[in-house]
Design an enzyme around this catalytic site. Structure first.
Site, PDB file in Angstrom:
ATOM      1  N   THR A  47     -18.820 -12.407 -20.263  1.00 11.74           N
ATOM      2  CA  THR A  47     -20.245 -12.277 -20.561  1.00 11.74           C
ATOM      3  C   THR A  47     -20.723 -10.854 -20.296  1.00 11.74           C
ATOM      4  O   THR A  47     -21.625 -10.354 -20.965  1.00 11.74           O
ATOM      5  CB  THR A  47     -21.051 -13.262 -19.703  1.00 11.74           C
ATOM      6  OG1 THR A  47     -20.578 -14.587 -19.960  1.00 11.74           O
ATOM      7  CG2 THR A  47     -22.532 -13.194 -20.016  1.00 11.74           C
ATOM      8  N   TYR A 135      -7.989 -15.413 -14.019  1.00  6.36           N
ATOM      9  CA  TYR A 135      -8.946 -15.740 -15.077  1.00  6.36           C
ATOM     10  C   TYR A 135      -8.162 -16.234 -16.285  1.00  6.36           C
ATOM     11  O   TYR A 135      -7.570 -15.444 -17.017  1.00  6.36           O
ATOM     12  CB  TYR A 135      -9.767 -14.496 -15.416  1.00  6.36           C
ATOM     13  CG  TYR A 135     -10.857 -14.676 -16.451  1.00  6.36           C
ATOM     14  CD1 TYR A 135     -11.264 -15.923 -16.891  1.00  6.36           C
ATOM     15  CD2 TYR A 135     -11.497 -13.558 -16.987  1.00  6.36           C
ATOM     16  CE1 TYR A 135     -12.264 -16.071 -17.827  1.00  6.36           C
ATOM     17  CE2 TYR A 135     -12.501 -13.688 -17.930  1.00  6.36           C
ATOM     18  CZ  TYR A 135     -12.882 -14.942 -18.343  1.00  6.36           C
ATOM     19  OH  TYR A 135     -13.876 -15.075 -19.281  1.00  6.36           O
ATOM     20  N   LYS A 163      -9.848 -19.414 -12.205  1.00  5.69           N
ATOM     21  CA  LYS A 163     -10.979 -19.761 -13.069  1.00  5.69           C
ATOM     22  C   LYS A 163     -10.389 -20.364 -14.330  1.00  5.69           C
ATOM     23  O   LYS A 163      -9.857 -19.665 -15.182  1.00  5.69           O
ATOM     24  CB  LYS A 163     -11.804 -18.516 -13.385  1.00  5.69           C
ATOM     25  CG  LYS A 163     -12.948 -18.738 -14.380  1.00  5.69           C
ATOM     26  CD  LYS A 163     -13.627 -17.418 -14.703  1.00  5.69           C
ATOM     27  CE  LYS A 163     -14.726 -17.608 -15.743  1.00  5.69           C
ATOM     28  NZ  LYS A 163     -15.357 -16.315 -16.132  1.00  5.69           N
TER      29      LYS A 163
END
Length: 302
Positions: A47, A135, A163
């Protein structure tokens, strides 16, 4: 680690067309999140446009954010890069600025195999100086971490969390249970993909890595707090109120939608980095309609 529990809010990174970060606007965004009471800030995640910013601008962003909220809320910094040596330097930069942890993806141009990803992560954990969160973002990296690879990495000193992307709500409990059994004790298991994360937290995930919370933290905080209090009907009620946002994310990507939301809320005005284009006028109107209909408790005004 307590860093990797609760709700981590991932803001956009305001920058101009040349990739110059607007540090004043970024300070305002992260201050809002700290004041709202998020458990951590996820800076320079997907993001936050991490692949589109060079090292110097990423360092400016980290310095500004840590100067604004360092010491009041943990900051997890994205350190993903195509080259291992560059990812190490980015982790070192984040450590020097005062970040609490690093978020590392298997970012690549050539497809990577598990041996290459393992060595990449082990090197960054060893030399970067920060606790590392894996990630797993196959939608952008085109690499998917197997349970076995996550388990092996959980045994590397300095790699402390993962994540995960969310699967369907029905599959989350079995995925979480399988991963929990495989990793080391105390290893944090988190999820991203906002539309399914309420169910992930209900299933027992440690951390929600949330894109929406970087802009509108109130509703997601309400969900996490309801789960903590054992009030699962309230968590699902708030999640249902956010369904129109989740639908926009699925249709147009959270990245594009959030760039428009921050503009419509007058938090900052920015366009996504080219070649990514802003949403169309029609989608802009859809987003405006969804924002008008969100209840005050979701917008943080009630």
């Amino acid at each position: 680690m307590t860093i990797f529990k609760g709700l981590s809010a991932y803001p956009v990174t305001p920058a101009d067309a040349g990739g110059r970060v607007d540090t004043a606007a970024l300070r305002r965004l992260v201050r809002r999140l700290a004041d709202a009471g998020v458990d951590s800030v996820g800076l320079l995640g997907s993001t936050g446009s991490y692949p589109y910013l060079d090292r110097s601008e990423r360092r400016r962003a980290v310095d500004a954010a840590l100067d604004e909220v360092g010491g009041t809320v943990p900051v997890i910094v994205g350190t993903g890069a195509l080259r291992t040596d560059e990812a190490i330097r980015l982790a070192q930069d984040a450590k020097a600025a005062g970040a609490s942890a690093g978020l590392l993806s298997a970012m690549s141009y050539l497809p990577l195999n598990e041996a290459e990803v393992f060595e990449h992560f082990a090197a960054v954990a060893d030399q970067g100086g920060l606790p590392i969160c894996i990630y797993d973002n196959p939608a952008t990296t085109h690499f998917r971490f197997s349970t076995d690879l996550v388990a092996r990495l959980s045994r590397v000193p300095g790699i402390v969390a993962v994540k995960n992307p969310t699967c369907t709500p029905e599959e989350i409990p079995s995925h979480l249970a399988s991963q929990r059994t495989a990793v080391t004790k105390g290893f944090s298991i988190g999820y991203s993909g906002d539309g399914n994360c309420a169910e992930a937290m209900i299933a027992g995930a440690d951390l929600w890595h949330s894109a929406l919370s970087g802009t509108l933290p109130a509703g997601c905080l309400g969900i996490v707090r309801a789960v903590r209090n054992g009030d699962l009907p309230e968590a699902r009620r708030l999640d249902a109120a956010l369904r129109p946002v989740w639908d926009l994310f699925r249709a147009h990507s959270s990245y594009r939608v959030l760039h428009e939301i921050v503009a419509q809320l007058d938090l900052c005005h920015l366009a996504p980095p080219r070649p990514v284009l802003p949403v169309s006028d029609g989608v802009r109107q859809q987003i405006a309609a969804v924002l008008r209909d969100l209840p005050p408790e979701i917008l943080g005004t009630g």
